[in-house]
Design an enzyme around this catalytic site. Structure first.
Site, short mmCIF file in Angstrom:
data_model
loop_
_atom_site.label_atom_id
_atom_site.label_comp_id
_atom_site.label_asym_id
_atom_site.label_seq_id
_atom_site.Cartn_x
_atom_site.Cartn_y
_atom_site.Cartn_z
N LYS A 17 -24.58 -42.01 -21.20
CA LYS A 17 -23.84 -43.47 -19.72
C LYS A 17 -22.92 -44.96 -20.10
O LYS A 17 -22.96 -44.85 -22.23
CB LYS A 17 -24.74 -43.92 -19.34
N TYR A 57 -26.80 -38.44 -8.31
CA TYR A 57 -29.01 -39.33 -8.01
C TYR A 57 -29.47 -38.36 -6.63
O TYR A 57 -30.07 -39.85 -6.39
CB TYR A 57 -28.24 -40.66 -8.77
N PHE A 65 -34.98 -48.34 -7.70
CA PHE A 65 -33.67 -48.78 -8.76
C PHE A 65 -32.41 -48.28 -8.69
O PHE A 65 -31.15 -48.41 -9.14
CB PHE A 65 -34.40 -48.29 -10.24
N ARG A 93 -33.33 -32.43 -23.91
CA ARG A 93 -34.38 -33.61 -23.71
C ARG A 93 -35.71 -35.06 -24.31
O ARG A 93 -35.73 -35.67 -24.12
CB ARG A 93 -35.22 -33.28 -21.57
N THR A 99 -37.62 -41.62 -20.44
CA THR A 99 -37.05 -42.57 -20.09
C THR A 99 -36.76 -44.11 -20.25
O THR A 99 -35.49 -44.54 -20.63
CB THR A 99 -37.21 -42.83 -18.40
N ARG A 110 -33.25 -42.38 -27.46
CA ARG A 110 -33.25 -43.36 -26.51
C ARG A 110 -34.58 -44.35 -27.03
O ARG A 110 -34.58 -46.15 -27.41
CB ARG A 110 -34.32 -43.11 -25.23
N ASN A 124 -30.30 -46.38 -20.46
CA ASN A 124 -31.01 -46.13 -21.67
C ASN A 124 -30.19 -44.80 -22.18
O ASN A 124 -30.86 -43.70 -22.60
CB ASN A 124 -31.95 -45.42 -21.06
N HIS A 127 -28.48 -39.27 -19.82
CA HIS A 127 -28.17 -38.89 -19.26
C HIS A 127 -28.61 -37.19 -19.57
O HIS A 127 -27.51 -36.72 -20.05
CB HIS A 127 -28.17 -38.26 -17.51
N GLU A 138 -25.03 -30.35 -11.64
CA GLU A 138 -24.72 -31.35 -11.95
C GLU A 138 -23.24 -30.96 -13.08
O GLU A 138 -22.19 -31.73 -12.79
CB GLU A 138 -25.20 -32.09 -13.23
#
Ligand code: IDP
Length: 146
Positions: A17, A57, A65, A93, A99, A110, A124, A127, A138
């Protein structure tokens, strides 16, 4: 007698990100993905469009948010990555961690690299797709030519 082998070669969509790109962490994040044994099949720096983010999203539309998340994702370039490997969807993940960077375990991307931004949980760093169906959907959003 040879044992039957089960292989679950998958592909997933990873995003570094804008906070990760801005902080110069793209290389460190991709290093962790490769060190785990996954293959990078495509890597592209993308400045996301509002349309792309609305699709990506969509499930979060209407949540408190959502608007700050979209604004943040428009704040700078994102590194879009297709990674391949056995179990890469769950595996990435797991590498990414929880998250909220404050709650993410040490050893995760993270947990090790995410900052405590107070309420800015959206910053964070990464993704990762959460299922094979999400991954294909995606990948189509971030690599429309593929
Ligand atoms: P994930 O990225 O760990 O799969 P999701 O629940 O799918 O988490 O949420 C997508 C993204 O939305 C998160 O990565 C984060 O950037 C943002 N987000 C989720 N929950 C919150 C929140 O409570 N506050 C701010 N941002 C959030």
């Amino acid at each position: 007698m040879t044992q039957p082998t089960t292989s679950t070669i998958e592909r997933t969509l990873i995003l570094v990100k804008p906070d990760g790109v801005r902080r110069g962490l793209s290389g460190e994040i991709l290093r962790r993905v490769e060190a785990k044994g996954y293959t990078l099949a495509a890597v592209e720096l993308v400045h996301a469009t509002p349309d792309q983010l609305a699709t990506h999203y969509a499930e979060h539309e209407g949540k408190p948010f959502y608007a700050p998340l979209v604004d943040f994702m428009l704040s700078g370039p994102t590194l879009a990555v297709i990674a391949e490997g056995d179990g890469v969807i769950a595996g990435f993940r797991s590498l990414a961690g929880a998250t909220d960077p404050t709650a993410a375990a040490p050893g995760t991307i993270r947990g090790d690299l995410g900052r405590d931004w107070g309420l800015k949980v959206q910053q964070n760093l990464v993704h990762g797709s959460d299922s094979p169906e999400s991954a294909e959907r995606e990948i189509g959003i971030w690599f429309p030519q593929s």
